[in-house]
Design an enzyme around this catalytic site. Structure first.
Site, PDB file in Angstrom:
ATOM      1  N   GLU A  84       0.790  -1.249   0.000  1.00  0.00           N
ATOM      2  CA  GLU A  84       0.000   0.000   0.000  1.00  0.00           C
ATOM      3  C   GLU A  84       0.817   1.291   0.000  1.00  0.00           C
ATOM      4  OE1 GLU A  84      -2.965   0.154   2.997  1.00  0.00           O
ATOM      5  OE2 GLU A  84      -4.083  -1.522   2.168  1.00  0.00           O
TER       6      GLU A  84
ATOM      7  N   GLU B 266      -5.834  -8.144   0.862  1.00  0.00           N
ATOM      8  CA  GLU B 266      -6.510  -7.776   2.106  1.00  0.00           C
ATOM      9  C   GLU B 266      -7.947  -7.427   1.801  1.00  0.00           C
ATOM     10  OE1 GLU B 266      -4.840  -4.644   4.584  1.00  0.00           O
ATOM     11  OE2 GLU B 266      -2.807  -5.382   4.203  1.00  0.00           O
TER      12      GLU B 266
END
Ligand code: BGP
Length: 467
Positions: free
Chosen positions: A159, A374
């Site tokens: 991320e 995720e």
């Protein structure tokens, strides 16, 4: 529709959020250590004590049909100062951990950087300093060689967007800077350069495994789809979070549209993005070499035009309705009637996961495979009479898996799903009352208890059918 037999039903973790022992066994400091201590709300010790409890967690994986685990290596356990001296205890720890994964039949998917740049490099500007880019390449190359017999699936970064927005726009990550669009874009670019250098190093080493990157994506819809200003606002946010990084990942350069919007947003801080031609040469080569994209997906956003003063408030306590995100000249994130939210104001909008997967296939047909690295729901779990009934989490995951299956049906090559998270752990800006795990952790005793979702997940992974 069923999931393929080799589909990964995984659980995700991250070193700093679960290992504990943050200053033990030779581990070097990260910026979070002091940042959290200064705030005084919570700290990352002992978290879920994964450093010692990993055999228990892997045993639970095996018992509950979880055939993949996302693990990150703490860079400062290997190189306490980011470069130079190696901490053998840290190197050995990950050898033992990966070996235990294989012993239990749980495939490790390993991330090299999950929000935890060693402090020495962080203090010199983190990824705004090209020294960190080169240090990352060296650290990555070291790990590729050291763990070549144990790790087949690598991710460079987790991320990039979260790192850069939280460090420079939202101010919730160290050093808590706010509203600096230029630093956010510049740091995203240099992190993509670091990713590219690591990918090329891996391919040059001719290792048997695969490599990719984890991006956090959110579909951005105009709040009013008939209003031009809202369409523009949604596009601004899309470029900021999604398209800038997707272009860098799959094209290795920024399209004219992306660059135009990025420069427009940097100009809001009287800034300008600095992208050297030599960076793009490296990124273009690496773009062809990514074996997969890891996509973290939690929610979508509805954006309306906004021209008032910058105003961001992060709901880090679970008091529903307290979040604000308004960026002058970019847009304002809105709630939407009919779309429910978690207590932390995250929109529950599973259809948008389908939209994002299909968009990747259409806009970047060169992508090879996608893992959902995720997805999951933060929830205030109750432990009553030994039972943890987390039905809302089961609903959340079921609805996302439904749209994931639909995307596969529409031709998107999705190879696996990792629930965030495997067990409860420390949440960077929220602490410990925001739980995500399949396994409940009693932080006083470090005992693990399967939640209702763990039993449900086991059933899905065994039958490969969605119930
Ligand atoms: C992702 C991160 C994870 C994790 C998750 C949940 O952005 O990769 O590390 O924390 O989000 O977020 P939070 O803990 O803020 O609820």
């Amino acid at each position: 529709m069923r999931f393929a037999n080799d589909f990964i039903f995984g659980g995700a973790t991250a070193a700093y959020q679960c290992e504990g022992s943050t200053r033990e066994y030779g581990k070097g400091k990260v910026a979070w250590d002091d940042f959290l201590a200064e705030k005084g709300r919570f700290q990352a010790n002992p978290a879920s004590d994964f450093y010692h409890q990993y055999p228990v967690d892997l045993k639970l994986c095996k018992m509950f049909g979880i055939n993949g685990i996302r693990i990150s290596i703490a860079w400062s356990r290997i190189f306490p100062d980011g470069t130079g001296k190696i901490n053998q205890q840290g190197v050995d720890f990950y050898h033992q951990l990966f070996k235990e994964c294989h012993k239990k039949g749980v495939e490790p998917f390993v991330t090299l950087h999950h929000f935890d740049t060693p402090n020495t490099l962080f203090q010199k500007g983190d990824f705004l300093n090209k020294e960190t880019v080169d240090a990352f390449e060296k650290y990555a190359s070291y790990c590729f060689e050291e763990y070549k017999d144990e790790v087949t699936y690598w991710f460079t970064f987790n991320e990039i967007w979260a790192v850069c927005t939280n460090q420079y726009i939202e101010g919730t990550f160290p050093n808590g800077e706010k509203y600096n669009m230029t630093k956010a874009f510049q740091s995203m670019h240099y992190m993509m350069l670091a990713h590219s250098k690591a990918v090329l190093a891996y391919k040059k080493g001719d290792y048997k495994g695969k490599i990719g990157i984890v991006q956090s994506l959110e579909y951005k819809y105009p709040y009013n789809e008939n209003k031009l200003e809202d369409i523009i606002a949604a596009k601004n946010e899309d470029v900021l979070q999604n398209q800038f990084l997707l272009d860098a990942t799959f094209l290795g350069y920024y399209s004219d549209e992306t660059l135009k919007i990025a420069q427009k947003l940097c100009a809001l801080n009287q800034g300008m993005l600095d992208i050297e031609e030599s960076d793009l040469e490296i990124m273009k080569k690496a773009a062809k070499e990514n074996d997969y994209l890891g996509m973290n997906y939690y929610q979508s956003r509805f954006i309306q035009a906004y021209d008032g003063e910058n105003d961001i408030y992060h709901n880090g306590t679970g008091e529903k309705g307290t979040s604000r995100f308004r960026l002058k000249g970019v847009g304002e994130r809105m709630n939407k009637e009919g779309i429910d939210r978690t207590d932390w104001d995250w929109l529950i909008h599973p259809e948008s996961m389908f939209d994002m997967l299909v968009r990747i296939k259409q806009q970047y047909p060169q992508y090879k495979a996608i893992y959902i690295t995720e997805n999951g729901m933060g929830y205030k779990d109750d432990f009553e009479d030994g039972i943890i009934d987390d039905t809302p989490r089961i609903d959340y995951v079921r609805r996302h898996l439904y749209y994931l299956l639909k995307a596969i049906e529409a031709g998107v090559n999705v190879k696996g799903y990792f629930i965030w998270s495997l067990m409860d752990m420390f949440s960077w800006t929220n602490g410990y009352n925001k739980r995500y795990g399949l396994f409940y952790i009693d932080y006083k005793t470090q005992k693990r208890y399967p939640k209702a979702s763990a039993y449900w997940y086991k059933y899905i992974s065994q039958t490969k059918e969605l119930f």
